[in-house]
Design an enzyme around this catalytic site. Structure first.
Site, PDB file in Angstrom:
ATOM      1  N   GLY A  53       0.866  -1.201  -0.149  1.00 21.14           N
ATOM      2  CA  GLY A  53      -0.051   0.087  -0.037  1.00 21.14           C
ATOM      3  C   GLY A  53       0.807   1.348  -0.047  1.00 21.14           C
ATOM      4  O   GLY A  53       2.185   1.340   0.501  1.00 21.14           O
ATOM      5  N   GLY A  55       1.824   4.961   1.421  1.00 19.73           N
ATOM      6  CA  GLY A  55       1.738   5.469   2.798  1.00 19.73           C
ATOM      7  C   GLY A  55       3.119   5.154   3.496  1.00 19.73           C
ATOM      8  O   GLY A  55       3.243   5.539   4.633  1.00 19.73           O
ATOM      9  N   HIS A  56       3.792   4.107   2.896  1.00 23.26           N
ATOM     10  CA  HIS A  56       5.193   3.730   3.249  1.00 23.26           C
ATOM     11  C   HIS A  56       6.402   4.312   2.665  1.00 23.26           C
ATOM     12  O   HIS A  56       7.409   4.053   3.044  1.00 23.26           O
ATOM     13  CB  HIS A  56       5.196   2.185   3.342  1.00 23.26           C
ATOM     14  CG  HIS A  56       4.047   1.521   3.952  1.00 23.26           C
ATOM     15  ND1 HIS A  56       3.429   1.772   5.041  1.00 23.26           N
ATOM     16  CD2 HIS A  56       3.003   0.478   3.366  1.00 23.26           C
ATOM     17  CE1 HIS A  56       2.640   0.760   5.326  1.00 23.26           C
ATOM     18  NE2 HIS A  56       2.191   0.339   4.336  1.00 23.26           N
ATOM     19  N   LYS A 104       5.738  -8.373   2.043  1.00 23.51           N
ATOM     20  CA  LYS A 104       5.683  -8.090   3.607  1.00 23.51           C
ATOM     21  C   LYS A 104       4.480  -9.054   3.914  1.00 23.51           C
ATOM     22  O   LYS A 104       3.450  -8.998   3.310  1.00 23.51           O
ATOM     23  CB  LYS A 104       5.314  -6.592   3.785  1.00 23.51           C
ATOM     24  CG  LYS A 104       6.257  -5.768   3.389  1.00 23.51           C
ATOM     25  CD  LYS A 104       6.058  -4.142   3.704  1.00 23.51           C
ATOM     26  CE  LYS A 104       4.731  -3.737   3.465  1.00 23.51           C
ATOM     27  NZ  LYS A 104       4.576  -3.703   2.120  1.00 23.51           N
ATOM     28  N   ASP A 109      -1.306  -8.399   1.323  1.00 24.94           N
ATOM     29  CA  ASP A 109      -0.167  -8.355   0.402  1.00 24.94           C
ATOM     30  C   ASP A 109       0.222  -9.931   0.068  1.00 24.94           C
ATOM     31  O   ASP A 109       0.250 -10.086  -1.064  1.00 24.94           O
ATOM     32  CB  ASP A 109       0.941  -7.759   1.107  1.00 24.94           C
ATOM     33  CG  ASP A 109       0.876  -6.476   1.342  1.00 24.94           C
ATOM     34  OD1 ASP A 109       0.210  -5.773   0.848  1.00 24.94           O
ATOM     35  OD2 ASP A 109       1.871  -5.826   1.717  1.00 24.94           O
ATOM     36  N   HIS A 217       0.838   0.294   9.234  1.00 25.87           N
ATOM     37  CA  HIS A 217      -0.448   0.747   8.630  1.00 25.87           C
ATOM     38  C   HIS A 217      -1.121   1.203   9.660  1.00 25.87           C
ATOM     39  O   HIS A 217      -2.390   1.251   9.526  1.00 25.87           O
ATOM     40  CB  HIS A 217      -1.098  -0.523   8.267  1.00 25.87           C
ATOM     41  CG  HIS A 217      -0.393  -1.344   7.337  1.00 25.87           C
ATOM     42  ND1 HIS A 217       0.547  -2.277   7.425  1.00 25.87           N
ATOM     43  CD2 HIS A 217      -0.668  -1.396   5.854  1.00 25.87           C
ATOM     44  CE1 HIS A 217       0.879  -2.724   6.193  1.00 25.87           C
ATOM     45  NE2 HIS A 217       0.108  -2.100   5.387  1.00 25.87           N
TER      46      HIS A 217
END
Length: 338
Positions: A53, A55-56, A104, A109, A217
């Site tokens: 996703g 945001g990382h 991950k 995922d 997250h």
């Protein structure tokens, strides 16, 4: 909520467009903008593909380039990329030697990368390495067992360097398997994450509280407690990691202190200094270091500490040249830096 954005639904696409534009000499969009890939692929090299996703950032797109990833697939914020994105990346970057997927250990995922791998059976040779380095997350939400967190960067670097050196798909899979028990991470947070779609924090803390054992997250940790000084926090993190590692006196390691997005660089270096002293007092030899904001959780104030065992092979591969938007090195730094 204050953020530099237009519509929340378009934030990821607009951010990726800017990222590719800024680093166009290294990377480009793949077919239908489903993924980001190296601009120049190497024929006959195993393709290394990862993703997750948004945001990382800079994980994963920031590590696409020479010596690391061939492609990265990005989902919506904290949402796994879809199987069709991953399939498109496989189809475009496999130059004949197969693809290694670095995933991950989060349920979405793992499921979507597995579906993609199954969909291309017969057309492509695929192997998968699951990263599960979070020592505080046995049985945590959203994962089956330990989560994959900041240690993912180390896996991408070492396996990417091995692929660049010509290691075949079976050899990369075996190397990834050996790394599984060598990387140990724990994170703490001083604030939750403000998600653009909702405008709300994923969890809230009192001014004198911290969250211990967080993931990336925005999920809460194992517990919360009163905030303490840096020495006390570092002792908590390092003692938990050491209890998990099985490392022995004289073992050699890489120390990564990673910011979650809202922690200033001076605080990261302060914590690195304390953590290094604690590990070295336990007999661990810190041979390599990396400090910075690499695997984030949007605007979370917090950090993680990762200790990774370095045998001769891993040390050589960590030192190998790398050229990506977020990590660049032409040769080994004799001062012991990254």
């Amino acid at each position: 909520m204050k953020k530099f954005m237009n519509e929340a639904a378009a934030m990821v696409a607009e951010s990726l467009e800017g990222f590719v534009s800024a680093h166009g000499g290294l990377i480009m969009f793949g077919a239908e903008r489903k993924f980001v890939r190296r601009r120049h692929l190497t024929p006959g090299k195993v393709a290394i593909i990862s993703g997750g996703g948004a945001g990382h950032e800079p994980l994963h797109v920031g590590f696409v380039g020479h010596g690391m990833l061939d492609a990265a697939c990005t989902g919506h914020i904290f949402t796994s990329p879809t199987p069709d994105q991953i399939i498109a990346a496989i189809e475009e970057t496999d130059t004949g030697a197969g693809c290694l997927l670095i995933v991950k250990n989060y349920a979405g995922d793992v499921m979507n990368f597995e579906m993609a791998a199954e969909a291309v059976l017969g057309r492509h040779r695929i192997e998968t390495v699951i990263v599960s380095d979070d020592v505080a997350a046995q049985g945590a939400a959203r994962s089956s067992g330990r989560r994959g967190v900041a240690g993912t960067l180390i896996v991408e670097k070492i396996l990417g360097a091995a692929a660049e050196a010509g290691v075949n798909l079976a050899g990369l899979k075996a190397l990834g398997g050996r790394m599984e028990t060598q990387i140990h991470t724990m994170g703490v947070a001083l604030s939750g994450v403000t998600v653009p779609d909702t405008g709300r924090a994923t969890f809230t803390l009192e001014p004198d509280e911290m969250e211990v054992g967080v993931g990336i997250h925005g999920e809460p940790g194992l517990y919360r407690q009163k905030i303490a000084d840096a020495d006390t926090i570092a002792r908590l993190i390092c003692s938990t990691i050491l209890a998990d590692t099985g490392l022995q006196n004289g073992d050699r390691a890489l120390l990564l202190v990673n910011g979650f997005g809202g922690t200033p660089t001076p605080e990261l270096y302060l914590m690195y200094n304390v953590a290094r002293r604690l590990f070295e007092a336990s007999g661990i030899r810190i041979l390599r270091s990396l400090v910075g904001t690499y695997v984030t959780s949007l605007d979370m104030a917090g950090l993680s500490v990762t200790l990774s065992l370095l045998d001769e092979e891993a040390l050589h591969l960590w030192d190998a040249p790398v050229l990506t938007a977020a990590l660049q090195r032409g040769r080994h730094d004799p001062t012991g830096g990254c």
